[in-house]
Design a protein around this motif. Structure first.
Motif, PDB file in Angstrom:
ATOM      1  N   ALA A 149       0.834  -1.207   0.000  1.00  0.00           N
ATOM      2  CA  ALA A 149       0.000   0.000   0.000  1.00  0.00           C
ATOM      3  C   ALA A 149       0.867   1.256   0.000  1.00  0.00           C
ATOM      4  N   ARG A 150       1.934   1.231   0.788  1.00  0.00           N
ATOM      5  CA  ARG A 150       2.838   2.387   0.839  1.00  0.00           C
ATOM      6  C   ARG A 150       3.490   2.615  -0.529  1.00  0.00           C
ATOM      7  N   VAL A 151       3.942   1.524  -1.165  1.00  0.00           N
ATOM      8  CA  VAL A 151       4.587   1.639  -2.480  1.00  0.00           C
ATOM      9  C   VAL A 151       3.584   2.165  -3.516  1.00  0.00           C
ATOM     10  N   ALA A 152       2.333   1.750  -3.387  1.00  0.00           N
ATOM     11  CA  ALA A 152       1.301   2.217  -4.334  1.00  0.00           C
ATOM     12  C   ALA A 152       1.126   3.733  -4.235  1.00  0.00           C
ATOM     13  N   VAL A 153       1.200   4.261  -3.017  1.00  0.00           N
ATOM     14  CA  VAL A 153       1.057   5.706  -2.837  1.00  0.00           C
ATOM     15  C   VAL A 153       2.311   6.434  -3.338  1.00  0.00           C
ATOM     16  N   GLU A 154       3.480   5.901  -2.954  1.00  0.00           N
ATOM     17  CA  GLU A 154       4.746   6.541  -3.350  1.00  0.00           C
ATOM     18  C   GLU A 154       4.950   6.590  -4.855  1.00  0.00           C
ATOM     19  N   THR A 155       4.616   5.480  -5.542  1.00  0.00           N
ATOM     20  CA  THR A 155       4.940   5.382  -6.972  1.00  0.00           C
ATOM     21  C   THR A 155       3.760   5.787  -7.853  1.00  0.00           C
ATOM     22  N   GLU A 156       2.575   5.870  -7.257  1.00  0.00           N
ATOM     23  CA  GLU A 156       1.334   6.036  -8.036  1.00  0.00           C
ATOM     24  C   GLU A 156       1.217   4.947  -9.106  1.00  0.00           C
TER      25      GLU A 156
END
Ligand code: GDD
Ligand code: MG
Length: 325
Positions: free
Chosen positions: A121-128
């Motif tokens: 979830a964090r990576v999804a927000v960081e990378t869009e």
């Protein structure tokens, strides 16, 4: 917020006769205490909200099994591509910006699930981007997607290539080259998924979602999200995960998750004499004498017998039964 979106619209055809059209795989417990669906909902207790996405005819069964989850129904079964795009649209309308943790409802999983999915979830927000979870393969399974990771840093890597369900030879090559299995767990924001889908076979559906979501859905062809979006995505990432994970896709999988009883995998009651390497599954009692490497599955008034290495062919039986009405 983190919104769990649980996919529960498949039927689990290859586990016939335990799974039936009114009793899909995710409603079954397979020897556990609760249904696979309830286990899945329990596993994401940390999410801010939980939606179960399913077909209309399963909605009551879902409410019965997981009364605390919100139920979202799609107009008709069209596989995971249209279903996920439709749900992203509807959840964005209801909740606004969020990260969707998309989870299959028919897996056995143990290990650091919360850590892994929070990272995704964090990576999804960081990378869009579109974030997948990668499992180290232990055999050249042909029923999974394969991910070639790029250079990894901070616990994730870009996806170099994504190949859904390769043939055996290609899968063997991929295992040798260190590809991951796609776990079928995804994290993305609704906007990231919808913009990736806008240049995919789902494009015409996505364009019309704002206007009339149900009509847009009605006009699209069935396709899984793996084929429709992930194989061609340019901004996909993979979080490698040490999860103990099994898709329980077909009867031969039970050999991996059940303890061996006298050399056989047994779900239910069984007597075995000079029998080895069989999968014996029933809601009653099965006896096997002098046979090896078979699946014998008996539920309600239905019995299936198939060589274990042809367990995928159960699909053919179900197709035949459907044709007969
Ligand atoms: N709502 C909804 N609507 N859910 C669906 C539909 C649908 O039309 N079709 C399938 N599902 C649900 C199933 O119930 C399951 O929980 C999940 O979506 C995945 O669908 P499967 O049909 O089981 O996919 P698969 O196992 O062949 O392949 C996928 O999972 C593999 C890992 O188990 C792919 O993502 C592969 O790449 C992956 O390796
Ligand atoms: Mg599956």
């Amino acid at each position: 917020p983190i919104v769990a979106l649980i996919l529960a619209g498949g039927t689990g055809t290859r586990l016939y006769p335990a799974s039936r059209s009114d009793r899909p795989k995710q409603f079954l417990s397979f020897g556990g205490e609760e249904s696979l669906l309830a286990e899945t909902v329990g596993r994401v207790g940390f999410a801010d909200e939980t939606y179960v996405l399913t077909r209309e005819s399963f909605a009551d069964g879902v409410r019965e099994r997981v009364p605390n989850a919100a139920v979202l129904t799609e107009p008709e079964p069209k596989d995971t591509g249209p279903a996920l795009a439709y749900a992203a649209h509807r959840i964005r309308e209801q909740v606004g910006d969020c990260v969707l943790l998309c989870l299959p409802s028919d897996h056995r999983i143990s290990g650091p699930f919360e850590t892994v999915t929070r990272t995704a979830a964090r990576v999804a927000v960081e990378t869009e981007g579109l974030v997948t979870v990668g499992i180290e393969p232990d055999r050249p399974a042909t029923g999974y997607g394969y991910i070639k990771p790029g250079e990894s840093e901070n616990g994730f890597a870009p996806v170099e290539t994504f190949h859904e369900k390769p043939d055996r030879e290609t899968a063997t090559e991929y295992v040798r080259e260190g590809f991951y299995w796609n776990a079928g767990l995804f994290a993305w924001t609704p906007t990231a998924l919808l913009s990736a889908a806008a240049s995919s076979p789902l494009a015409s559906m996505v364009e019309r979602l704002d206007e009339d979501a149900d009509a847009a859905f009605g006009a699209v062809d069935p396709v899984s999200v793996d084929y429709a979006v992930l194989e061609d995505a340019e901004n996909a990432f993979v979080v490698p995960a040490a999860l103990d994970w099994d898709d329980l896709g077909s009867w031969d999988a039970f050999e991996r998750v059940l303890d061996s009883r006298d050399g056989n995998a047994v779900l239910g009651e069984a007597v075995t004499i000079d029998a080895n390497g069989n999968v014996l599954a029933s809601d009653g009692h099965v006896s096997a004498v002098g046979v090896d490497d078979l699946v014998i599955a008996s539920f309600d008034d239905r019995t299936l017998v198939v060589p274990k290495d042809e367990a995928q062919r159960v699909r053919e039986v179900v197709a035949e039964l459907r044709d007969d009405g």
